[in-house]
Design a protein around this motif. Structure first.
Motif, PDB file in Angstrom:
ATOM      1  N   LEU A  35      77.484  48.396  37.409  1.00 55.17           N
ATOM      2  CA  LEU A  35      77.026  49.716  37.813  1.00 55.17           C
ATOM      3  C   LEU A  35      77.659  50.726  36.875  1.00 55.17           C
ATOM      4  CD1 LEU A  35      75.179  50.826  40.045  1.00 55.17           C
ATOM      5  CD2 LEU A  35      77.222  51.377  41.343  1.00 55.17           C
ATOM      6  N   GLU A  36      76.806  51.394  36.106  1.00 54.44           N
ATOM      7  CA  GLU A  36      77.271  52.353  35.111  1.00 54.44           C
ATOM      8  C   GLU A  36      78.294  51.711  34.175  1.00 54.44           C
ATOM      9  OE1 GLU A  36      78.633  55.706  37.325  1.00 54.44           O
ATOM     10  OE2 GLU A  36      76.606  56.327  37.906  1.00 54.44           O
ATOM     11  N   GLY A  37      78.013  50.472  33.780  1.00 49.82           N
ATOM     12  CA  GLY A  37      78.853  49.781  32.818  1.00 49.82           C
ATOM     13  C   GLY A  37      80.118  49.174  33.379  1.00 49.82           C
ATOM     14  N   ARG A  38      80.322  49.279  34.698  1.00 55.34           N
ATOM     15  CA  ARG A  38      81.539  48.734  35.302  1.00 55.34           C
ATOM     16  C   ARG A  38      81.166  47.699  36.356  1.00 55.34           C
ATOM     17  NH1 ARG A  38      84.818  53.527  37.725  1.00 55.34           N
ATOM     18  NH2 ARG A  38      82.725  54.016  38.533  1.00 55.34           N
ATOM     19  N   GLY A  52      80.800  45.901  39.812  1.00 57.88           N
ATOM     20  CA  GLY A  52      80.716  46.414  41.171  1.00 57.88           C
ATOM     21  C   GLY A  52      80.931  45.297  42.173  1.00 57.88           C
ATOM     22  N   ARG A  53      80.911  45.650  43.442  1.00 63.36           N
ATOM     23  CA  ARG A  53      81.025  44.665  44.514  1.00 63.36           C
ATOM     24  C   ARG A  53      79.632  44.280  45.001  1.00 63.36           C
ATOM     25  NH1 ARG A  53      84.255  48.247  48.451  1.00 63.36           N
ATOM     26  NH2 ARG A  53      82.967  49.788  47.348  1.00 63.36           N
ATOM     27  N   LEU A  54      79.479  43.033  45.401  1.00 65.90           N
ATOM     28  CA  LEU A  54      78.191  42.572  45.890  1.00 65.90           C
ATOM     29  C   LEU A  54      78.014  42.927  47.363  1.00 65.90           C
ATOM     30  CD1 LEU A  54      77.807  39.005  44.337  1.00 65.90           C
ATOM     31  CD2 LEU A  54      76.546  41.070  43.724  1.00 65.90           C
ATOM     32  N   VAL A  55      76.808  43.324  47.718  1.00 68.64           N
ATOM     33  CA  VAL A  55      76.398  43.510  49.108  1.00 68.64           C
ATOM     34  C   VAL A  55      75.247  42.553  49.364  1.00 68.64           C
ATOM     35  CG1 VAL A  55      75.297  45.073  50.749  1.00 68.64           C
ATOM     36  CG2 VAL A  55      77.142  45.904  49.285  1.00 68.64           C
ATOM     37  N   LEU A  56      75.315  41.806  50.464  1.00 70.28           N
ATOM     38  CA  LEU A  56      74.287  40.823  50.818  1.00 70.28           C
ATOM     39  C   LEU A  56      73.801  41.104  52.230  1.00 70.28           C
ATOM     40  CD1 LEU A  56      72.881  38.030  50.084  1.00 70.28           C
ATOM     41  CD2 LEU A  56      74.739  36.978  51.371  1.00 70.28           C
ATOM     42  N   SER A  57      72.489  41.111  52.411  1.00 73.03           N
ATOM     43  CA  SER A  57      71.922  41.309  53.745  1.00 73.03           C
ATOM     44  C   SER A  57      70.690  40.429  53.897  1.00 73.03           C
ATOM     45  CB  SER A  57      71.541  42.774  53.957  1.00 73.03           C
ATOM     46  OG  SER A  57      71.033  42.971  55.272  1.00 73.03           O
ATOM     47  N   THR A  58      70.465  39.933  55.111  1.00 74.92           N
ATOM     48  CA  THR A  58      69.274  39.119  55.367  1.00 74.92           C
ATOM     49  C   THR A  58      68.609  39.592  56.645  1.00 74.92           C
ATOM     50  OG1 THR A  58      68.466  36.828  55.378  1.00 74.92           O
ATOM     51  CG2 THR A  58      70.389  37.296  56.726  1.00 74.92           C
ATOM     52  N   GLY A  95      75.264  51.848  50.839  1.00 70.63           N
ATOM     53  CA  GLY A  95      75.514  52.616  49.630  1.00 70.63           C
ATOM     54  C   GLY A  95      75.272  51.832  48.366  1.00 70.63           C
ATOM     55  N   ALA A  96      74.736  50.625  48.487  1.00 71.83           N
ATOM     56  CA  ALA A  96      74.545  49.742  47.344  1.00 71.83           C
ATOM     57  C   ALA A  96      73.177  49.958  46.696  1.00 71.83           C
ATOM     58  CB  ALA A  96      74.682  48.283  47.771  1.00 71.83           C
ATOM     59  N   THR A  97      73.104  49.639  45.422  1.00 66.20           N
ATOM     60  CA  THR A  97      71.841  49.626  44.690  1.00 66.20           C
ATOM     61  C   THR A  97      71.243  48.233  44.791  1.00 66.20           C
ATOM     62  OG1 THR A  97      72.645  51.278  43.126  1.00 66.20           O
ATOM     63  CG2 THR A  97      70.757  49.943  42.438  1.00 66.20           C
ATOM     64  N   PRO A  98      70.070  48.066  45.414  1.00 64.57           N
ATOM     65  CA  PRO A  98      69.483  46.725  45.540  1.00 64.57           C
ATOM     66  C   PRO A  98      69.116  46.158  44.167  1.00 64.57           C
ATOM     67  CG  PRO A  98      68.434  48.282  47.057  1.00 64.57           C
ATOM     68  CD  PRO A  98      69.259  49.095  46.103  1.00 64.57           C
ATOM     69  N   LEU A  99      69.392  44.876  43.982  1.00 62.97           N
ATOM     70  CA  LEU A  99      69.124  44.218  42.711  1.00 62.97           C
ATOM     71  C   LEU A  99      68.058  43.128  42.809  1.00 62.97           C
ATOM     72  CD1 LEU A  99      72.782  43.709  41.406  1.00 62.97           C
ATOM     73  CD2 LEU A  99      71.167  45.515  40.751  1.00 62.97           C
ATOM     74  N   VAL A 104      74.499  45.954  44.469  1.00 64.30           N
ATOM     75  CA  VAL A 104      75.812  46.201  43.881  1.00 64.30           C
ATOM     76  C   VAL A 104      76.329  47.535  44.393  1.00 64.30           C
ATOM     77  CG1 VAL A 104      74.775  47.198  41.787  1.00 64.30           C
ATOM     78  CG2 VAL A 104      77.137  46.372  41.733  1.00 64.30           C
ATOM     79  N   LEU A 105      77.594  47.521  44.817  1.00 60.41           N
ATOM     80  CA  LEU A 105      78.238  48.692  45.410  1.00 60.41           C
ATOM     81  C   LEU A 105      79.362  49.160  44.489  1.00 60.41           C
ATOM     82  CD1 LEU A 105      78.490  50.463  48.028  1.00 60.41           C
ATOM     83  CD2 LEU A 105      80.215  48.810  48.793  1.00 60.41           C
ATOM     84  N   PRO A 106      79.380  50.447  44.129  1.00 59.68           N
ATOM     85  CA  PRO A 106      80.440  50.913  43.226  1.00 59.68           C
ATOM     86  C   PRO A 106      81.808  50.849  43.876  1.00 59.68           C
ATOM     87  CG  PRO A 106      79.149  52.763  44.050  1.00 59.68           C
ATOM     88  CD  PRO A 106      78.442  51.521  44.491  1.00 59.68           C
ATOM     89  N   LEU A 107      82.804  50.640  43.060  1.00 60.58           N
ATOM     90  CA  LEU A 107      84.183  50.643  43.537  1.00 60.58           C
ATOM     91  C   LEU A 107      84.518  52.012  44.118  1.00 60.58           C
ATOM     92  CD1 LEU A 107      85.883  48.784  40.539  1.00 60.58           C
ATOM     93  CD2 LEU A 107      85.288  47.832  42.767  1.00 60.58           C
TER      94      LEU A 107
END
Length: 358
Positions: A65-68, A70-76, A107-111, A171-174
């Motif tokens: 995320l923005e070159g850094r 990030g943390r993964l977010v998973l949802s089903t 707050g995550a960007t879906p990938l 992906v969730l920013p730090l």
């Protein structure tokens, strides 16, 4: 989209008949018929470089995320909506939007998305193609590909046409922390638009009701709206999409998680007149009716005007409103000041007001 989501075989005796053909048990057997269904229907609409790897899983780039990192977010999420096609959408686009929104509420960007299909023997291939195409269009519009999947077929009478499970990765920013346990007394409670549209659209279709103005589901992917909200750099505490159980259940859940109460203003809650009339006719409380394209935001009070302005500037937040405040309350009650100046408790539903709504 069988055991290996991309395996296909060439040289079928004849192409799938998407006009008159039906799902049969061989389409879930793992053999030639299943490979043909995957290739000529699922891959036709959902195909991309990751799905095309043809393995039991997809190898994906590391999230940045923005070159850094990030943390993964998973949802089903599982989707069993009835009817499968409804005003404003269908189970295909709903299955995409529902999971993307769950990821976005963190707050995550879906990938990426993965999809599992449970098909009933005898279901029309033409209708299945409509659903998968709708799903593909929704994923494409959101910029989030379906990269893996699975298909199973159950005997006639053992399912209900099509059930879909989708899983989303984002992906969730730090440093960004959103959650239901972060609301504080004094915080503002906002909603992104009119409530109850999805649930009433489903019920009107089930009951064959018509109204002077059409009622359509609000199903939509909200990650663009969330990105616009996060860009304001406001002190955002919590995001939720009020799906099953509607506004009432979602706010009660947040109040319990945070150990607070809430005071809402009925006049401030956006509600279309036709939806209000339909709820009155059907005996429904619009606060309990599901939404699929709206979000609730809780933020620090000083930041509410700026956040509300950003929401209203986005196409999916034009009717956003500040509907209440978080209060100190050891009982964790959600209360409503009515249009007539009275006050009532907005409680959880004891049962299921609208089954099979999503």
């Amino acid at each position: 989209m069988g055991g290996a989501q991309g395996k296909t075989r060439r040289g079928y005796a004849r192409p799938l008949d998407l006009t008159r053909g039906r799902v049969d048990l061989t389409h879930g057997s793992g053999g030639r018929a299943m490979a043909q269904l995957v290739e000529e229907l699922f891959a036709r609409f959902l195909g991309n470089e990751y799905l095309g790897q043809g393995n039991d899983g997809a190898v994906l780039p590391a999230p940045m995320l923005e070159g850094r990192p990030g943390r993964l977010v998973l949802s089903t999420d599982c989707h069993v909506v009835s009817p499968l096609f409804f005003p404003g959408g269908d189970i295909g686009c709903l299955s995409v939007h529902g999971t993307l929104n769950d990821v976005a509420m963190m707050g995550a960007t879906p990938l990426y998305l993965a999809a599992g299909f449970i098909l009933e023997e005898g279901y029309a291939l033409g209708d299945l193609a409509r659903i998968v195409e709708s799903m593909a269009n929704a994923a494409r519009a959101a910029g989030v590909p379906v990269v893996a999947g699975d298909t199973k077929v159950v005997e006639r009478g053992k399912g209900d046409g099509v059930f879909i499970t989708t899983t989303g990765v984002g992906v969730l920013p730090l440093g960004l922390e959103l959650g239901g346990g972060r609301a504080r007394p004094g915080d503002a409670v906002l909603v992104s638009g009119s409530i109850g549209d999805h649930g009433v659209a489903i019920m009107s279709k089930r009951e064959n009701l018509t109204f002077d103005a059409p009622i359509e589901s609000d199903t939509a992917a909200l990650h663009g709206l969330v990105a616009a909200m996060l860009a304001t750099c406001t002190d955002l505490r919590c995001l939720r999409d009020p799906t099953r159980g509607g506004l009432a259940a979602t706010l009660n859940e947040i109040a319990a998680q945070s150990g607070v109460g809430m005071m809402l203003q009925e006049r401030a809650i956006p509600l279309k007149p036709v939806v209000a009339a339909a709820c009155e006719l059907l005996g429904l409380d619009p606060l309990n009716v599901a939404n699929e394209g709206k979000l609730i935001a809780i933020c620090a009070p000083a930041d509410a005007p700026r956040l509300l302005a950003a929401m209203r500037a986005h196409p999916l937040g034009q009717d956003a409103a500040l509907i209440g405040v978080v209060i100190a309350d050891d009982h964790h009650f959600v209360q409503l000041t009515t249009a007539f100046g009275g006050r009532r408790i907005v409680d959880w539903l004891a049962g299921d007001q609208l089954p099979r709504i999503c």
